[in-house]
Design a protein around this motif. Structure first.
Motif, PDB file in Angstrom:
ATOM      1  N   ASP A  12      -4.301  10.349  42.063  1.00 45.92           N
ATOM      2  CA  ASP A  12      -5.179   9.202  42.307  1.00 45.92           C
ATOM      3  C   ASP A  12      -4.414   7.884  42.307  1.00 45.92           C
ATOM      4  O   ASP A  12      -4.793   6.943  42.989  1.00 45.92           O
ATOM      5  CB  ASP A  12      -6.286   9.152  41.250  1.00 45.92           C
ATOM      6  N   LYS A  13      -3.325   7.807  41.550  1.00 39.63           N
ATOM      7  CA  LYS A  13      -2.548   6.571  41.452  1.00 39.63           C
ATOM      8  C   LYS A  13      -1.422   6.492  42.485  1.00 39.63           C
ATOM      9  O   LYS A  13      -0.596   5.595  42.428  1.00 39.63           O
ATOM     10  CB  LYS A  13      -1.965   6.438  40.050  1.00 39.63           C
ATOM     11  N   ALA A  14      -1.382   7.418  43.428  1.00 42.25           N
ATOM     12  CA  ALA A  14      -0.311   7.434  44.428  1.00 42.25           C
ATOM     13  C   ALA A  14      -0.448   6.233  45.361  1.00 42.25           C
ATOM     14  O   ALA A  14      -1.549   5.876  45.785  1.00 42.25           O
ATOM     15  CB  ALA A  14      -0.355   8.723  45.239  1.00 42.25           C
ATOM     16  N   THR A  15       0.674   5.622  45.668  1.00 43.07           N
ATOM     17  CA  THR A  15       0.681   4.488  46.583  1.00 43.07           C
ATOM     18  C   THR A  15       0.697   4.994  48.028  1.00 43.07           C
ATOM     19  O   THR A  15       1.068   6.144  48.280  1.00 43.07           O
ATOM     20  CB  THR A  15       1.928   3.609  46.336  1.00 43.07           C
ATOM     21  N   PRO A  16       0.305   4.144  48.966  1.00 46.13           N
ATOM     22  CA  PRO A  16       0.353   4.557  50.375  1.00 46.13           C
ATOM     23  C   PRO A  16       1.759   4.970  50.838  1.00 46.13           C
ATOM     24  O   PRO A  16       1.904   5.890  51.640  1.00 46.13           O
ATOM     25  CB  PRO A  16      -0.125   3.317  51.133  1.00 46.13           C
ATOM     26  N   SER A  17       2.792   4.340  50.297  1.00 48.22           N
ATOM     27  CA  SER A  17       4.154   4.720  50.680  1.00 48.22           C
ATOM     28  C   SER A  17       4.514   6.111  50.142  1.00 48.22           C
ATOM     29  O   SER A  17       5.252   6.855  50.794  1.00 48.22           O
ATOM     30  CB  SER A  17       5.165   3.681  50.201  1.00 48.22           C
ATOM     31  N   GLN A  18       3.989   6.475  48.976  1.00 45.79           N
ATOM     32  CA  GLN A  18       4.226   7.816  48.448  1.00 45.79           C
ATOM     33  C   GLN A  18       3.522   8.867  49.299  1.00 45.79           C
ATOM     34  O   GLN A  18       4.091   9.917  49.577  1.00 45.79           O
ATOM     35  CB  GLN A  18       3.748   7.909  46.990  1.00 45.79           C
ATOM     36  N   GLU A  20       2.780   8.560  52.458  1.00 47.04           N
ATOM     37  CA  GLU A  20       3.545   8.605  53.709  1.00 47.04           C
ATOM     38  C   GLU A  20       4.819   9.427  53.528  1.00 47.04           C
ATOM     39  O   GLU A  20       5.192  10.204  54.409  1.00 47.04           O
ATOM     40  CB  GLU A  20       3.893   7.183  54.147  1.00 47.04           C
ATOM     41  N   LYS A  39      -7.740  12.668  49.040  1.00 47.97           N
ATOM     42  CA  LYS A  39      -6.484  12.887  48.313  1.00 47.97           C
ATOM     43  C   LYS A  39      -5.999  14.324  48.404  1.00 47.97           C
ATOM     44  O   LYS A  39      -5.247  14.781  47.554  1.00 47.97           O
ATOM     45  CB  LYS A  39      -6.661  12.498  46.837  1.00 47.97           C
ATOM     46  N   GLY A  58       3.945  11.225  43.443  1.00 43.82           N
ATOM     47  CA  GLY A  58       2.578  11.144  43.929  1.00 43.82           C
ATOM     48  C   GLY A  58       1.908  12.487  44.130  1.00 43.82           C
ATOM     49  O   GLY A  58       0.710  12.550  44.359  1.00 43.82           O
TER      50      GLY A  58
END
Length: 81
Positions: A12-18, A20, A39, A58
């Motif tokens: 849930d805390k994953a960033t968009p870059s992770q 990607e 997710k 992530g």
């Protein structure tokens, strides 16, 4: 190792870059990405790459999925008058 279908659960805390980064890694491994919903990712790839996907930042979980050949019933809506 065989090519299998896997469920990849993104934290849930994953960033968009992770996210990607996870998707790029799957594409680099020759994976076929079947479904991406919120997710969760369902992808088909060689089982040799499971550990490297699990180590990606992530990723919450990677597990095998068995999608049996089930028939999907067609839903028909009838209006009664």
């Amino acid at each position: 190792m065989p090519v299998e279908t896997h469920l990849i659960r993104v934290a849930d805390k994953a960033t968009p870059s992770q996210v990607e980064s996870i998707l790029k890694a799957l594409v680099n491994y020759g994976a076929r990405i079947d479904v991406v919903v919120q997710k969760s990712i369902i992808a088909t790839f060689n089982s040799d790459h499971i550990d490297s996907i699990r180590r990606k930042p992530g990723v919450l979980l990677v597990g095998g999925v068995n999608l049996r050949g089930r028939t999907v019933r067609k839903v028909v809506k009838h209006n009664s008058e």
